[in-house]
Design an enzyme around this catalytic site. Structure first.
Site, PDB file in Angstrom:
ATOM      1  N   ALA A 220       0.885  -1.176   0.000  1.00 18.94           N
ATOM      2  CA  ALA A 220       0.000   0.000   0.000  1.00 18.94           C
ATOM      3  C   ALA A 220       0.915   1.216   0.000  1.00 18.94           C
ATOM      4  O   ALA A 220       1.976   1.195   0.637  1.00 18.94           O
ATOM      5  CB  ALA A 220      -0.892   0.001   1.236  1.00 18.94           C
ATOM      6  N   CYS A 221       0.520   2.248  -0.710  1.00 26.29           N
ATOM      7  CA  CYS A 221       1.378   3.424  -0.858  1.00 26.29           C
ATOM      8  C   CYS A 221       2.771   3.015  -1.343  1.00 26.29           C
ATOM      9  O   CYS A 221       3.777   3.617  -0.956  1.00 26.29           O
ATOM     10  CB  CYS A 221       1.493   4.210   0.448  1.00 26.29           C
ATOM     11  SG  CYS A 221      -0.044   5.003   0.943  1.00 26.29           S
TER      12      CYS A 221
END
Lengths: 252, 99
Positions: A135-136
């Site tokens: 994520a990110c």
């Protein structure tokens, strides 16, 4: 129609957590149902992959100084720092025949629950083969499998607020691995859901997201139950014979 | 006795390290470690057993390519393990007699 699975939600120390995961897999033929377990570590703990050398994977001096136990998992994979206030840990026990025959595809199938959990918490997340969820652009989850008498045990993490500086101080990833991921430092390769979405996510919200994530991704009807007496007896035996012994934990 | 170690990173980003000890012209001990997966886990122990006792000769290690694994390595290949073992062996041989 949704499939009916057991849900266990609990907390324990590292030895118990690893023993109960293995016990659920060993007892799967007698239980006759699949299990999602969502749990946390009652104290900071490092687990290492079944085939890792403890001294290569972990800064053992730092772990000893901080009183952090190092437990060898029955599953392969790498070293993990489990933060009691920053990680939701999950395990799934399911017969091999109910998963894709390719190991890579089976990781993708089960990790879809973690991807969905991260999305519920507001992060854009994706599966990153073999066994990570990012994520990110950074790792927020790692998972590991073992196959025990026809049952697949997959357990893994979702870091919602783990202390990443402590994680970086405890784990010693091989240089070659960091180069492969294009990061010069372990701290730059991992993140938490809180860091990614820019607000403080807590255990309650994160653990509920993991339960909903698996339920939605795998179309499950989850019923919360307790471990059976046989599972508890087996887990107690495994703590005694395996997870509390240096002969297992530090065997390589 | 000579000891050699070699770590290899696979194309899938996992690492495998092989350590071998050589004594009197044979591999007296072999340890395969890393963050890969093996299903069942016995695959790794079987490979270590197969290496132990072999003549300290890269050719003998290469022949492990034909070994029936009885399972699957994931994250690293059998060729990665064999490459690491051959390289560990040549290091062990170059160290032999130093201790």
């Amino acid at each position: 129609m949704p499939r009916s699975w057991r849900l266990l939600v609990d907390e324990g120390d590292g030895r118990w957590n690893m023993a109960l995961d293995e016990a659920i897999a060993l007892e799967r033929p007698r239980i006759g149902r699949n299990t999602l377990r969502v749990y946390r570590f009652s104290e900071g703990t490092v687990t290492i992959g079944r085939f890792q050398r403890a001294a290569e994977a972990v800064n053992l001096g730092e772990a000893a100084r901080l009183g952090i136990p190092v437990i060898r998992r029955v599953t392969g994979g790498g070293a993990v720092y489990h933060d009691p206030r920053g990680e939701v840990t999950y395990s799934v026990v399911i017969p091999e025949r109910e998963l894709p025959s390719s190991v890579l595809d089976s990781y993708r199938t089960l990790c879809s629950g973690v991807v969905r959990a991260a999305e519920i918490l507001g992060a854009e997340a994706s599966f990153s083969p073999i066994n990570d969820v990012i994520a990110c652009g950074r790792k927020v989850s790692g998972s590991a499998q073992a196959r025990l008498s026809g049952a697949v045990l997959q357990h893994g993490t979702l870091m919602y607020a783990s202390d990443l500086d402590l994680l970086a101080a405890l784990l010693r990833p091989p240089r070659e691995k960091l180069a492969a991921h294009g990061a010069s430092d372990i701290r730059e390769r991992v993140t938490t859901i809180s860091e990614c979405v820019g607000r403080a996510v807590d255990w309650r919200e994160a653990s509920e997201a993991v339960i909903s994530g698996f339920s939605e991704a795998l179309d499950l009807d989850l019923r919360e139950e307790d471990p059976t007496e046989a599972e508890i007896r087996t887990a107690e035996r495994l703590v005694e014979e395996r997870y509390s012994r240096d002969g297992w934990n530090l065997s390589r | 006795m000579g000891i050699g170690r070699r770590r290899i990173r696979s194309s899938l980003g996992k690492t495998v390290e092989v350590e071998v000890a050589v004594s009197r012209g044979r591999i007296s001990r072999a340890l395969i470690s890393g963050d890969f997966f093996a299903f069942p886990a016995d695959v790794v122990y079987r490979l270590e057993e197969a290496m132990t006792g072999l003549p300290a000769d890269p050719e003998a290690i290469s022949r492990l390519e034909e070994l029936e694994l009885g399972g699957e390595l994931v994250g690293v290949s059998l060729s990665d393990v064999i490459d690491a073992a051959r390289s560990a062996l040549s290091r062990a041989l170059s160290h032999e007699g130093e201790e």
